[in-house]
Design an enzyme around this catalytic site. Structure first.
Site, PDB file in Angstrom:
ATOM      1  N   SER A 140      -6.960 -19.737 -21.749  1.00  0.00           N
ATOM      2  CA  SER A 140      -7.001 -21.131 -21.301  1.00  0.00           C
ATOM      3  C   SER A 140      -6.297 -22.067 -22.283  1.00  0.00           C
ATOM      4  O   SER A 140      -6.066 -23.228 -21.964  1.00  0.00           O
ATOM      5  CB  SER A 140      -8.451 -21.578 -21.091  1.00  0.00           C
ATOM      6  N   LYS A 197     -15.117 -28.549 -21.184  1.00  0.00           N
ATOM      7  CA  LYS A 197     -13.968 -28.785 -22.052  1.00  0.00           C
ATOM      8  C   LYS A 197     -13.577 -30.269 -22.038  1.00  0.00           C
ATOM      9  O   LYS A 197     -13.343 -30.870 -23.089  1.00  0.00           O
ATOM     10  CB  LYS A 197     -12.799 -27.913 -21.610  1.00  0.00           C
TER      11      LYS A 197
END
Lengths: 804, 261
Positions: free
Chosen positions: A652, A695
């Protein structure tokens, strides 16, 4: 076209309360059906309905999906309608006692047989001694005794008298008899004997030899007399007891006439009682007879009935859930008792296991528990293959002990086994155990989510109402229900789905109810659900706070303002059990002349997982494809997660890493007020990642703490927009234009946002417009190529000089 | 249970019960009633084992042989070997009596003498209140309790105690009592007989009266059955005025014999 930040309403997939046409859950009826598990329910119905071998079930899915309840919703009505399975008893095998017989009786008859046998024994223990005490028996027995005694006594007496007449005494010694010459009625001494005339001495010796021979004959006849006496006693006993025994057992024979196995057992009992009638007689002097003690005494235990399975109170087929599926809990065991320092056992010490209890019905087991108990899984398979339960002592199976043990007759098995567990275990068992697929043919695969369609939302509200009532909680108001649905979506990390994780859902309902109680509220309102969510986060987020604190104190270096070359804010997520949170990580890159090698420092130090390494390798592939398809890639680059001291896994951060690399290559400064998450492919497309909400919020928290100025934001893959379920505080910042969430689809868009420059598209000759990001990258690569060529020429001429 | 009185008045308490044993009379059929009597009467038990001197003398013959009962085999023996065998037998009996006495909770002594059993019993009449002895050449069949008590009741000083012993043993064994009474003394004993019948009836037991001529008493007492029979005699009765006469009675009865002083 510049990328715009998402509007606040796109940052959260709210559940519109207007879809819910009720005020609180009290108005909603229970949801009988299992929501969102159509596939699994079909499989369950199929598996339960299939009566052929091997159609046992495996319920696959994460814990908390309420698989058992879903299973029971199918099983319970079927089991209720099913025939009650038979009782099973273990009884003594009179011919080979170490192999107890298994008796099958209609439900409820096992205990009846046990009681009947107790009564029979009680009756025998009363009746038989009474027979032996009767005057009639005593008289007959006395006749036999006296016959024997008189015969023996007469034989010795007559011999003694004859010997006496011939001048010899027959004397009793401690071990038998001896003979001695007599004088005046008394045995004489050796001196007196020596003084007798020789003829007399010879005569006496002759007489003694003759009497000796006769004495031996008499003694030899005694065993035969005793045997005859014993035979006559036995015949007498049989004559007197036969009628009583037969009459008592005849009542049982008629009671169990339709059960041939029981009849055969009772016949064996009758024979055994007749052969061992003296066992009953031994207690004729005890008045009153302590029946209770006698019934459990060693010589009468063999007439007991050990009811291993009693279905007297059962309704339908059994559904057995064995929470601790050890070998013995499944198969049963043979217990021992210590007697005089040795371990003894008999059929009364056989104990059934879960398979016995489930016989004729269903057995539900947790596969993880089953696999973690030694020999349990193998035993279960063996039983299912053989279709019979054979109780074998584990110690004997492993040859650990050699105590007296039993080999009970196996009991035929007809059971449907249902294993519960996660998918991974199912696939592992399928892969590594060839038998698994043959024995567990039906997979019921449970889903963890459903689409949040209006219809599904209404059903979900009914599910919440059902759980509220089942848990006896306060009714939930409509807004509270909507918030619960939203929180489920957040847990799933998907704004368009609702969670089917019943355990998590129920926990949230319970905790909201607690806070409602704390607030002395009659119902659960939105604020109570919020309170429950916040309190749970508060309980778990100490580590998150510590990390944030270290960033704010500049111990962990994260810039949120200005620009930096070759430095990007990446985002990672830390998972702590049920709780996850995001944190920014500084990613940096360096570039130098080389041969196209990209060094992943995490991988080199073995701190990078394989997926992360794959992501980094894709970067060099992207660079070559985009900028060096017709020339060598003359660079070496290094990438690192700064201040990372643990494993880095996942791809990611690959988009952020590429940004750092491109920045280092083109020497382009990047905005530090932005963070980047997303994976990138070889073509530069940005791909979806997990934990997007955590996040984004992780970077938001840092920025907010330092002060939002409208420049801050996070770049996320456009494919993750549907997953957004960001918290209200962040949405409010977005509404005010203080924080932005940018959906991006390509690395060009990312670089454009981070640099403020156009990414640039190649013309027909592969040239990029001047001033664009790509033009600067290409220019730097060309420069590195030239340097490489010049270095190569210099090296070659140096070599040529050496050759000259 | 202490038994000190009869219907006619009081009788002195019984303090010592002697059981006299030798190789012939070493049966549990003798030990069991002796221990039971001592326990019933609260008396001490004296066990006397007599090493039969005639047996030792016979074993001292050079040609002496012993025929073993369990195997019908013949083996040479000697006086020394016989003495050792008798000591082993005495030790086994002592252990057996100790166990029985401990279980019954009575005080006991064990003594070994050498001589003849009937003589030892005859001599012990003066010092023991009750003597249990007997000659049982053949063991009783298993599970044979004492079922018949035969009491020779003659007019004697020991009559009252003999009644006590009879009533106690009858209650202990739930045995019927057969009372043998010389015809000539029946009238004289009328009151005693009535009292005995009453005491037995109180225990649910029957009394059977059998009259005999003086010379027929022994035959009547020795009549069948062989097993389950116990005879009770007053120790001072006529007919056992010498050790040899006592031996004749013991040999003839072939059952446990209780002499009451």
């Amino acid at each position: 076209m510049p990328i715009e930040g998402l509007s606040a309403d796109r940052l959260y997939h709210a559940c519109d309360p207007s879809q819910l046409d009720f005020q609180d859950t009290g108005e909603l009826s229970d949801l009988e059906a299992v929501l969102g598990q159509d596939r699994a329910m079909e499989a369950i119905r199929f598996g339960v309905g299939m009566t052929h071998d091997g159609y046992n079930l495996y319920l696959a899915g994460a814990q908390g999906l309420d698989k058992t309840r879903a299973l029971r919703s199918v099983l319970d009505p079927i089991a209720r309608q099913a025939e009650v399975p038979p009782d099973w008893c273990y009884v003594n095998n009179f011919e080979t006692p170490h192999r107890p017989r298994a008796l099958r009786l209609p439900a409820g008859r096992g205990q009846q047989l046990r009681r009947d046998m107790e009564h029979l024994l009680e009756d025998l223990l009363n009746a038989i001694p009474a027979i032996f005490r009767s005057e009639e028996y005593r008289t007959r027995a006395q006749e036999i005794s006296e016959d024997f005694q008189e015969r023996e006594e007469r034989a010795f007496r007559e011999l003694g008298e004859e010997a006496k007449e011939k001048g010899v005494a027959l004397l009793r010694t401690p071990l038998g008899y001896t003979l001695a010459p007599l004088r005046d009625g008394e045995p004489i001494s050796q001196e007196d004997f020596d003084q007798l005339p020789p003829d007399e001495q010879r005569r006496i010796k002759r007489v003694i030899d003759e009497i000796n021979a006769r004495l031996k004959q008499i003694i030899r006849r005694i065993p035969a007399w005793k045997k005859e006496s014993a035979r006559r006693f036995k015949e007498l006993n049989e004559e007197f007891t036969r009628e009583t025994v037969e009459q008592l057992i005849a009542e049982l024979l008629s009671t169990y006439a339709e059960l041939p196995e029981v009849i055969a057992y009772l016949e064996a009992v009758r024979r055994d009682v007749s052969e061992n009638i003296n066992d009953f007689r031994a207690h004729e002097e005890e008045e009153p007879v302590k029946l209770h003690e006698l019934l459990s005494s060693p010589q009468f235990r063999r007439y007991q009935v050990n009811v291993v399975i009693d279905n007297a109170r059962s309704e339908g087929a059994p559904i057995e859930v064995e929470a601790n599926p050890t070998y013995i809990n499944l198969i049963g065991r043979i217990e021992h008792i210590a007697q005089m320092g040795t371990l003894q056992t008999d059929f009364t010490l056989i104990k059934g296991g879960a398979l016995h209890r489930a016989n004729g019905g269903y057995l539900i087991l947790d596969v993880r528990h089953l696999l973690t108990h030694s020999f349990a899984y193998e035993a279960l398979k063996r039983v299912l293959r053989a279709k019979q339960i054979r109780i074998e002592s584990l110690e004997r199976m492993l040859s650990l002990v050699s105590t007296i043990s039993l080999e009970p007759e196996p009991i035929p098995l007809e059971v449907k086994v249902v294993l519960k567990g996660d998918r991974l275990l199912h696939y592992l068992l399928q892969t590594y155990d060839p038998e698994f697929g043959l024995l567990f043919k039906v997979l019921a695969d449970f889903s963890e989510e459903i689409d949040r369609s209006p219809e599904a939302t209404r059903l979900y509200a009914r599910l919440i109402a059902t759980l509220v009532r089942r848990e006896r909680l306060r009714p939930f108001e409509r807004d509270a229900v909507a918030r619960v649905i939203e929180q489920g979506a957040r847990q799933l990390e998907d704004g368009e789905k609702a969670s089917l994780h019943m355990a998590g859902l129920t926990d949230l309902l319970r905790e909201a109810d607690y806070w409602a109680g704390q607030g002395a509220s009659d119902g659960c309102r939105l604020e109570h659900v919020e309170q429950a969510i916040e309190a749970r986060v508060r309980r778990l987020d100490q580590l998150r706070e510590r990390l944030q604190e270290e960033i704010l104190r500049d111990t962990i270096l994260i810039d949120t303002q200005g620009t930096r070359i070759a430095q990007v804010n990446g985002l990672s997520v830390i998972q702590l059990g049920d709780f996850a949170f995001g944190r920014p990580s500084r990613i940096t890159a360096t570039v130098r002349l080389g041969e196209g090698k990209l060094i992943d420092i995490e991988r080199e130090t073995r701190l990078g997982g394989p997926i992360h390494s794959k992501g980094v390798l894709i970067l060099s592939s992207y660079l070559g494809h985009r900028y060096a398809s017709d020339r060598p890639l003359s660079l070496s680059a290094s990438l690192v997660f700064e201040q990372s001291y643990g494993m880095v896994e996942g791809d990611s951060a690959s988009a952020a890493e590429l940004c750092a690399l491109l920045s280092a290559l083109a020497e382009l400064p990047l905005r530090q007020s932005l963070a980047v998450t997303g994976s990138v492919n070889q073509l530069g497309q940005i791909q979806a990642i997990g934990a997007v909400n955590e996040k984004v919020e992780g970077f938001f928290d840092i920025c907010k703490a330092r002060g939002l100025d409208g420049e801050h934001g996070v770049l996320i893959p456009a494919a993750n927009v549907k997953h957004l379920m960001l918290r209200e505080e962040l949405r409010e910042a977005a509404r005010q234009g203080l924080f932005h969430v940018y959906p991006v689809s390509s690395i060009d868009e990312v670089m454009a946002l981070l640099t403020g420059l156009e990414p640039g598209q190649a013309d027909a000759e592969g040239k990029y417009p001047a001033g664009t990001v790509s033009a600067r990258i290409q220019a730097r690569l060309d420069e590195l190529n030239r340097l490489r060529v010049s270095f190569a020429r210099a090296a070659r001429s140096a070599n040529d000089d050496d050759g000259d | 249970m202490m038994m000190g009185t009869d219907a006619t008045g009081t009788s002195p308490p019984i303090r010592r019960v002697l059981v006299a044993l030798d190789t012939v009379s070493r049966r549990p059929e003798l030990l069991e009633p002796a221990v039971a009597l001592a326990a019933l009467l609260g008396a001490e038990l004296d066990a006397l084992f007599v090493e039969d001197e005639t047996l030792l003398r016979a074993a001292g013959l050079r040609s002496s042989r012993e025929i073993v009962l369990v195997s019908a085999t013949e083996r040479k023996t000697s006086a020394a070997e016989m003495a050792r065998a008798l000591r082993r037998l005495a030790a086994a009996l002592q252990a057996q009596i100790e166990a029985m006495a401990a279980e019954a909770g009575i005080i006991h002594r064990f003594e070994i003498v050498r001589g003849r059993c009937h003589r030892a019993v005859y001599e012990a009449r003066a010092s023991s209140d009750v003597i249990v002895t007997g000659r049982l050449d053949v063991a009783w069949p298993p599970h044979t309790p004492i079922r018949v008590l035969r009491l020779l009741l003659a007019a004697s000083g020991a009559a009252a105690r003999a009644l006590d012993v009879t009533v106690g043993l009858a209650g202990r064994y739930r045995a019927d009592v057969e009372l043998v009474v010389p015809q000539t003394q029946e009238a004289e004993l009328g009151e005693t007989l009535a009292a005995l019948a009453q005491r037995l009836r109180a225990q649910g037991l029957d009394l059977h009266l059998r009259r005999c001529l003086s010379e027929d008493c022994l035959a009547m007492l020795a009549a069948d059955p062989l097993a389950g029979r116990l005879v009770i005699l007053p120790a001072d009765m006529e007919g056992i005025g010498s050790a040899e006469a006592l031996r004749d009675w013991i040999d003839a009865l072939k059952c446990p014999l209780v002499l009451v002083r």
